[in-house]
Design an enzyme around this catalytic site. Structure first.
Site, PDB file in Angstrom:
ATOM      1  N   LYS A 161       0.846  -1.183   0.000  1.00  0.00           N
ATOM      2  CA  LYS A 161       0.000   0.000   0.000  1.00  0.00           C
ATOM      3  C   LYS A 161       0.883   1.236   0.000  1.00  0.00           C
ATOM      4  CE  LYS A 161      -4.172  -1.853   0.439  1.00  0.00           C
ATOM      5  NZ  LYS A 161      -5.187  -1.701  -0.622  1.00  0.00           N
ATOM      6  N   ASP A 189      -0.340  -0.722  -4.560  1.00  0.00           N
ATOM      7  CA  ASP A 189      -1.684  -0.146  -4.602  1.00  0.00           C
ATOM      8  C   ASP A 189      -1.617   1.261  -4.026  1.00  0.00           C
ATOM      9  OD1 ASP A 189      -4.335   0.481  -4.632  1.00  0.00           O
ATOM     10  OD2 ASP A 189      -5.011  -1.254  -3.470  1.00  0.00           O
ATOM     11  N   GLU A 215      -1.686  -0.254  -8.922  1.00  0.00           N
ATOM     12  CA  GLU A 215      -3.150  -0.288  -8.865  1.00  0.00           C
ATOM     13  C   GLU A 215      -3.693   1.073  -8.453  1.00  0.00           C
ATOM     14  OE1 GLU A 215      -4.597  -3.693  -6.688  1.00  0.00           O
ATOM     15  OE2 GLU A 215      -6.370  -2.593  -6.070  1.00  0.00           O
ATOM     16  N   LYS A 264     -13.676  -7.134  -7.439  1.00  0.00           N
ATOM     17  CA  LYS A 264     -13.961  -7.471  -6.042  1.00  0.00           C
ATOM     18  C   LYS A 264     -15.441  -7.794  -5.925  1.00  0.00           C
ATOM     19  CE  LYS A 264     -10.385  -4.603  -3.951  1.00  0.00           C
ATOM     20  NZ  LYS A 264     -10.094  -3.287  -3.362  1.00  0.00           N
TER      21      LYS A 264
HETATM   22 MG    MG Z   1      -7.136  -1.572  -4.231  1.00  0.00          MG
END
Ligand code: MG
Length: 355
Positions: A161, A189, A215, A264
């Protein structure tokens, strides 16, 4: 076979470590376990894990909207997934987490009724998926240690992240790459945290550090920005929050805006809609990744079955099973590091304590 009742139960799960991402720090998760009962005696299990700023619902609305949907779904065959979705969509726009939870339970019933694991019901043959594991935002040295500890546990794909200032973000990846070595796959991400210019600038550094994928670098609505980044960057660009539906996927494909689309279940409303996104992307030559948003084992397993069954889902980011403390929903899979083998049990296959 018809639906006779739908029940909603909120349960809490705690992260092993608080997870920091670009727009929040997450300590524990509450999700809603959904039971769909039938007159055939088969019970299906699903899970709604709402993130209000992504899915448009929260735990209160999962229960209130879900209860309204229940009234319309009693008497409907749960295997008629198209009809189940038509009914839900005719009542409420958005609310994709509760729709996903009901959808997953209906697929669980369908696979149980067929006597096969869900991945087989969905047309799959092999029970294997290979997932990454996610590192939250922290000091570079601490992130490097966290990555190394996962690598020591057998994980070979690390998702990191980022999404703060690009100078510190680049330092983070440099520290992680030094600590884990060359053979570990690293993906990023940025959770909408960067501008187009920042992304183009940092992507050159990340490319040099062997990062395979970035991402959602820019805000979800900025399809033009994604397309500009894709043209100027050598690193693969993935859409996450830019794609909630097959319609979004078709637009992203037409604009040649991304290299990968992250599906998702909570974001798109379940397996039925995920299959549509995968079909659109496959036709456009865009591979899919599948991710999660704090579902427990149950929701993650539904995603793993879908990934095992769907050729176009090439990358798997279903790691909350490894970072959540869970005692009351378990099993359904074995794993060595990120390499998962699904159990050969009918339906989703996990065990819900007390059922
Ligand atoms: Mg994501």
């Amino acid at each position: 076979m018809v639906i006779t009742d739908i029940q909603f139960e909120v349960r809490s799960f705690r992260f092993e470590e608080p997870m920091k991402i670009a727009f929040a720090t997450i300590v524990d998760m509450q999700t809603c376990i959904i039971r769909v009962l039938t007159d055939a005696g088969i019970t299906g299990y699903g899970e709604a894990a709402p993130f209000s700023y992504v899915t448009g619902d929260n735990l209160e609305t999962v229960i209130s909207v879900g209860t309204e949907m229940k009234k319309a779904l009693i008497g409907v065959d749960p295997r008629a997934l198209g009809k189940v979705h038509r009914i839900m969509d005719s009542m409420y726009a958005g609310n994709t987490a509760v729709k996903a939870g009901i959808d997953i339970a209906c697929y669980d019933i369908s696979a149980k009724a067929a006597g096969v694991p869900l991945y087989r019901f969905l047309g799959g043959d092999e029970p294997h998926v290979h997932s990454d594991v996610t590192i939250g935002i922290d000091e570079p040295a601490r992130m490097a240690e966290a990555a190394k500890s996962w690598v020591d546990k057998g994980f070979d794909i690390i998702k990191v992240k980022l999404g703060e200032d690009i100078g510190t973000d680049a330092e983070r990846i440099r520290a992680i790459r030094e600590r884990v070595g060359e053979n570990i796959t690293i993906r990023i991400d940025a959770n909408q945290g960067w501008s187009v210019k920042d992304t183009v600038r940092i992507s050159r550094v990340l490319d040099g550090l062997g990062v395979g994928l970035i991402e959602q670098p820019v805000p979800a609505h900025d399809f033009e920005g994604l397309a500009e980044i894709k043209r100027k960057s050598d690193v693969l660009i993935a859409a996450d929050k830019s794609c909630h539906s097959a319609f979004d996927a078709a637009r992203l494909a037409a604009m040649r805006a991304v290299d990968v689309v992250n599906i998702k279940l909570m974001k798109c409303g379940g397996i039925y809609n995920a299959l549509k996104i995968a079909a659109v992307c496959e036709a456009a030559g865009i591979p899919n990744m599948i991710g999660c948003m704090g579902e427990s084992t149950l929701g993650n397993l539904a995603g793993m079955h879908l990934a095992a069954a769907t050729d176009n889902i090439r990358e798997v980011d279903l790691d909350s099973v490894y970072i959540l403390k869970q005692e009351d929903i378990y099993g359904g899979y074995d794993h060595e590091g990120g390499c998962v083998t699904l159990w050969d049990a009918p339906g989703i296959g996990c065990i819900v304590k007390g059922e």
